[in-house]
Design an enzyme around this catalytic site. Structure first.
Site, short mmCIF file in Angstrom:
data_model
loop_
_atom_site.label_atom_id
_atom_site.label_comp_id
_atom_site.label_asym_id
_atom_site.label_seq_id
_atom_site.Cartn_x
_atom_site.Cartn_y
_atom_site.Cartn_z
N GLY A 1 73.29 25.62 13.52
CA GLY A 1 71.88 25.49 13.94
C GLY A 1 71.14 24.49 13.06
O GLY A 1 71.59 24.14 11.97
N ARG B 1 63.03 25.67 10.85
CA ARG B 1 61.93 26.43 10.24
C ARG B 1 61.96 26.39 8.71
O ARG B 1 61.01 26.75 8.05
CB ARG B 1 61.96 27.88 10.75
CG ARG B 1 61.54 28.02 12.19
CD ARG B 1 61.90 29.38 12.79
NE ARG B 1 63.30 29.45 13.21
CZ ARG B 1 63.86 30.50 13.81
NH1 ARG B 1 63.14 31.60 14.02
NH2 ARG B 1 65.13 30.49 14.18
N LYS C 1 70.39 24.60 6.55
CA LYS C 1 69.89 25.93 6.16
C LYS C 1 70.93 26.76 5.43
O LYS C 1 70.65 27.38 4.40
CB LYS C 1 69.41 26.68 7.40
CG LYS C 1 68.98 28.11 7.11
CD LYS C 1 68.24 28.75 8.26
CE LYS C 1 69.15 29.19 9.38
NZ LYS C 1 68.41 29.90 10.44
N GLN D 1 80.10 21.95 16.52
CA GLN D 1 79.28 22.13 17.72
C GLN D 1 78.31 20.95 17.81
O GLN D 1 77.54 20.71 16.89
CB GLN D 1 78.48 23.44 17.62
CG GLN D 1 77.69 23.74 18.89
CD GLN D 1 76.59 24.77 18.67
OE1 GLN D 1 76.15 25.00 17.56
NE2 GLN D 1 76.15 25.39 19.75
N GLY E 1 65.64 39.37 18.21
CA GLY E 1 65.89 39.75 19.59
C GLY E 1 65.72 41.27 19.72
O GLY E 1 66.21 42.03 18.90
N ASN F 1 65.26 32.46 8.22
CA ASN F 1 64.78 31.35 9.03
C ASN F 1 63.76 30.52 8.27
O ASN F 1 63.54 29.35 8.58
CB ASN F 1 64.14 31.87 10.32
CG ASN F 1 65.15 32.63 11.17
OD1 ASN F 1 66.28 32.20 11.32
ND2 ASN F 1 64.74 33.77 11.69
N ARG G 1 74.89 22.96 -24.57
CA ARG G 1 75.10 22.14 -23.37
C ARG G 1 76.59 22.15 -23.00
O ARG G 1 77.42 22.67 -23.74
CB ARG G 1 74.58 20.74 -23.63
CG ARG G 1 73.05 20.69 -23.75
CD ARG G 1 72.57 19.37 -24.30
NE ARG G 1 73.12 18.25 -23.56
CZ ARG G 1 73.18 16.99 -24.02
NH1 ARG G 1 72.74 16.71 -25.24
NH2 ARG G 1 73.70 16.03 -23.28
N LYS H 1 76.62 19.82 -27.91
CA LYS H 1 77.20 19.27 -26.67
C LYS H 1 78.62 18.82 -26.98
O LYS H 1 78.84 18.14 -27.98
CB LYS H 1 76.37 18.09 -26.19
CG LYS H 1 76.87 17.50 -24.89
CD LYS H 1 76.74 15.98 -24.82
CE LYS H 1 77.74 15.30 -25.70
NZ LYS H 1 77.82 13.83 -25.51
N ARG I 1 71.98 8.09 -50.17
CA ARG I 1 70.54 8.14 -49.95
C ARG I 1 69.88 7.26 -51.00
O ARG I 1 70.46 6.96 -52.05
CB ARG I 1 70.01 9.57 -50.06
CG ARG I 1 70.22 10.20 -51.41
CD ARG I 1 69.73 11.64 -51.44
NE ARG I 1 70.02 12.26 -52.72
CZ ARG I 1 70.51 13.49 -52.88
NH1 ARG I 1 70.83 14.22 -51.83
NH2 ARG I 1 70.71 13.96 -54.08
C1 UD1 Z 1 69.44 35.26 16.44
C2 UD1 Z 1 69.62 36.14 17.69
C3 UD1 Z 1 68.59 37.27 17.64
C4 UD1 Z 1 68.79 38.07 16.36
C5 UD1 Z 1 68.75 37.18 15.13
C6 UD1 Z 1 69.20 37.96 13.91
C7 UD1 Z 1 70.38 34.69 19.48
C8 UD1 Z 1 70.02 33.99 20.73
N1 UD1 Z 1 69.42 35.35 18.88
O1 UD1 Z 1 68.13 34.70 16.50
O2 UD1 Z 1 68.74 38.13 18.76
O3 UD1 Z 1 67.79 39.08 16.30
O4 UD1 Z 1 69.64 36.06 15.27
O5 UD1 Z 1 69.05 37.24 12.73
O6 UD1 Z 1 71.53 34.66 19.08
N2 UD1 Z 1 73.46 28.52 15.43
C9 UD1 Z 1 74.50 27.66 15.76
N3 UD1 Z 1 74.35 26.85 16.84
C10 UD1 Z 1 73.25 26.88 17.64
C11 UD1 Z 1 72.21 27.76 17.29
C12 UD1 Z 1 72.35 28.57 16.18
O7 UD1 Z 1 75.52 27.61 15.08
O8 UD1 Z 1 73.21 26.13 18.61
C13 UD1 Z 1 73.62 29.38 14.23
C14 UD1 Z 1 72.55 29.11 13.19
O9 UD1 Z 1 73.00 28.16 12.26
C15 UD1 Z 1 72.36 30.48 12.55
C16 UD1 Z 1 72.75 31.46 13.66
O10 UD1 Z 1 73.47 30.72 14.62
O11 UD1 Z 1 73.19 30.70 11.45
C17 UD1 Z 1 71.56 32.13 14.30
O12 UD1 Z 1 70.72 31.12 14.83
P1 UD1 Z 1 69.14 31.22 14.68
O13 UD1 Z 1 68.53 30.05 15.33
O14 UD1 Z 1 68.76 31.50 13.30
O15 UD1 Z 1 68.87 32.51 15.61
P2 UD1 Z 1 67.63 33.48 15.53
O16 UD1 Z 1 66.48 32.85 16.22
O17 UD1 Z 1 67.43 33.97 14.18
CA CA Z 2 68.26 33.46 12.20
#
Ligand code: UD1
Ligand code: CA
Length: 458
Positions: free
Chosen positions: A12, A16, A23, A73, A138, A226, A332, A350, A439
């Site tokens: 992801g 945020r 992240k 991805q 969610g 996040n 160090r 050091k 000295r």
């Molecule tokens: C997600 C869940 C939510 C849950 C929450 C818990 C989904 C749709 N939602 O929301 O129900 O309550 O986690 O913390 O799954 N990531 C990818 N590829 C992508 C998108 C995300 O690898 O295309 C990874 C991100 O790096 C992250 C994880 O998936 O580590 C979760 O993604 P994030 O966007 O943080 O989901 P939330 O909105 O927190």
């Molecule tokens: Ca998350």
């Protein structure tokens, strides 16, 4: 036991966080977020761990290492799409797949194992928690009879769903084939236009499969990161956990709320840690040590019975048993304080070994030096190790005595049992058991300053 793989979602954008760093590489308790998750996966007995990463993932690979599989991805089209990518890494022998978000560093291996044990015949198990404030998570939506219906992301919630406090933790267990079938059916028909892994729940139900919830009670363990505020939150959870682990192992911690302990830190029993101490990852401290207030110790090894006095900094250093460091000392990288040696206030070391029983008690710089046993380094001794281009070594033999305010211009050797007169600038080697003095000679001008302050006027 069936073959279990763990897929960690870490592709992801983490927008945020408002950061140039991915992240999952932000540190919590001294380790990248994703490394904590990898460790939990390994601890749960995963036969393989697959990490779903963005195209630019060299830094992630460097942090996590090569004993996990990487699947790219591109572009990030949601957690469901990420899980699909993760499945590509799995062999046919994998029966169960744990899928976890890479941004939940507090997850424990025990919880994953308990989830595996609880599965029964379910095709999918979803870990949930009750939160007072469900914002950002969610929501778990149930039918009137209490059975599971679906998971609704916050941005897709109506007012009624918004108020639900049972949330999806981002930790899942699937039968591998059931997951693959469900993911094939996902559609981006939602507010974010993404493929949601969470929709797998509804799909599995629709296909006649069985889904179960694993209700967990430790909210902190499954908090996702996040934002920077949430990063601080998980760090606090990990810090408390690490402090509790040390105390259970026999370490006294005075005012634990003020002590920072990273995850990869070991401390022996009957060591006492005072307020304001920071112990960073890679630190090993023996038993019976005392670490006084505001010391910072990073990636260092301390033997038993070591005392680190107030305000000292110890980085990439070794301190052997019964040695004493500080107050306000700075060790160090490459500093090695041998058994029973003493490094006193305002001393910097050091790439230097201070031999057993030797003392550098005050106001000294020792760089690129080798000091033997039972030597005495007087106050204000400086090794002049740098000529503006290169570093040079200083050798000080066993039992040598360096008088106060000495400059040792390297490369130079002070022999075994040799003496250096205070205030010397030593540029030539001093043989064993000899005296070196270099000295300006003192001049006396008798009566030069008459008592009434009136000097000769002409
Ligand atoms: C997600 C869940 C939510 C849950 C929450 C818990 C989904 C749709 N939602 O929301 O129900 O309550 O986690 O913390 O799954 N990531 C990818 N590829 C992508 C998108 C995300 O690898 O295309 C990874 C991100 O790096 C992250 C994880 O998936 O580590 C979760 O993604 P994030 O966007 O943080 O989901 P939330 O909105 O927190
Ligand atoms: Ca998350």
């Amino acid at each position: 036991m069936p073959t279990v793989a763990v897929v960690i979602l870490a592709a992801g954008e983490g927008s945020r966080m408002k950061s140039a760093l991915p992240k999952v590489l932000h540190l919590a308790a001294g380790e990248p977020l994703v490394s904590h998750v990898v460790n939990a996966a390994r601890g749960a007995g995963a036969a393989m761990v697959a990490l779903v990463v963005p195209p630019e993932h060299a830094a992630i690979r460097e942090a996590v290492g090569d004993d996990v599989e990487y699947e790219v991805q591109d572009p990030p089209r949601g957690t469901g799409d990420a899980a699909r990518c993760g499945l590509r890494a799995l062999g046919d022998d994998v029966e169960l797949v744990v899928v976890v978000n890479g941004d939940g560093p507090c997850l424990r291996a025990e919880t994953l194992r308990a989830m595996l044990d609880s599965r029964g015949e379910a095709d999918g198990v979803f870990l949930t928690v009750q939160r007072d404030d469900p914002t950002g998570y969610g929501r778990i939506v149930r039918d009137h009879d209490g059975s599971l219906q679906k998971i609704v992301e916050e941005s897709d919630c109506d007012d009624q769903q918004q108020a639900l406090c049972e949330v999806n933790a981002g930790v899942y267990l699937f039968r591998a084939t059931a997951l693959a079938e469900a993911l094939a059916e996902l559609s981006p028909d939602n507010a974010q236009g993404e493929l949601y892994l969470t929709d797998a729940l509804e799909v599995i139900r629709r296909q006649g499969g069985r889904v179960a919830l694993y209700q967990h009670h430790d909210i902190d363990e499954v908090s996702g990161v996040n934002t920077r505020a949430e990063l601080a939150g998980v760090e606090e959870t990990l810090r408390r956990r690490n402090i509790a682990t040390l105390m259970a192992a026999g370490v006294t911690i005075r005012n634990p709320d003020t002590v920072l302990v990273d995850t990869d830190v070991l401390v022996g029993p009957d060591t006492t840690i005072f307020p304001g101490v920071t112990l960073e990852a890679g630190t090993r401290i023996g038993g019976g040590c005392t670490i006084y207030p505001n010391a910072r110790i990073a990636r260092s090894t301390l033997g038993s019975g070591v005392v680190v006095l107030d305000g000292s900094v110890v980085e990439d250093a070794i301190v052997d048993e019964d040695a004493s460091v500080g107050p306000y000392a700075r060790l160090r990288p490459g500093a090695h304080v041998c058994a029973g040696a003493k490094v006193g206030n305002f001393v910097e070391m050091k790439k230097t070994t201070l031999g057993p029983g030797s003392k550098a008690s005050h106001l000294t710089y020792l760089g690129d030096a080798e000091v033997g046993a039972n030597a005495n380094i007087g106050a204000g001794t400086i090794t002049c190790n740098y000529d503006g281009k290169n570093k040079h070594r200083t050798e000080i033999g066993d039992g040598a005595f360096i008088g106060s305010n000495t400059a040792l211009v390297a490369p130079v050797r002070v022999g075994r049992g040799a003496y250096v007169g205070a205030g010397s600038t030593i540029t030539k080697d001093i043989p064993d058991e000899s005296l070196g003095v270099a000295r300006g000679r003192q001049i006396i001008k008798q009566g030069w300053a008459p008592r009434d302050g009136e000097k000769d006027k002409d």
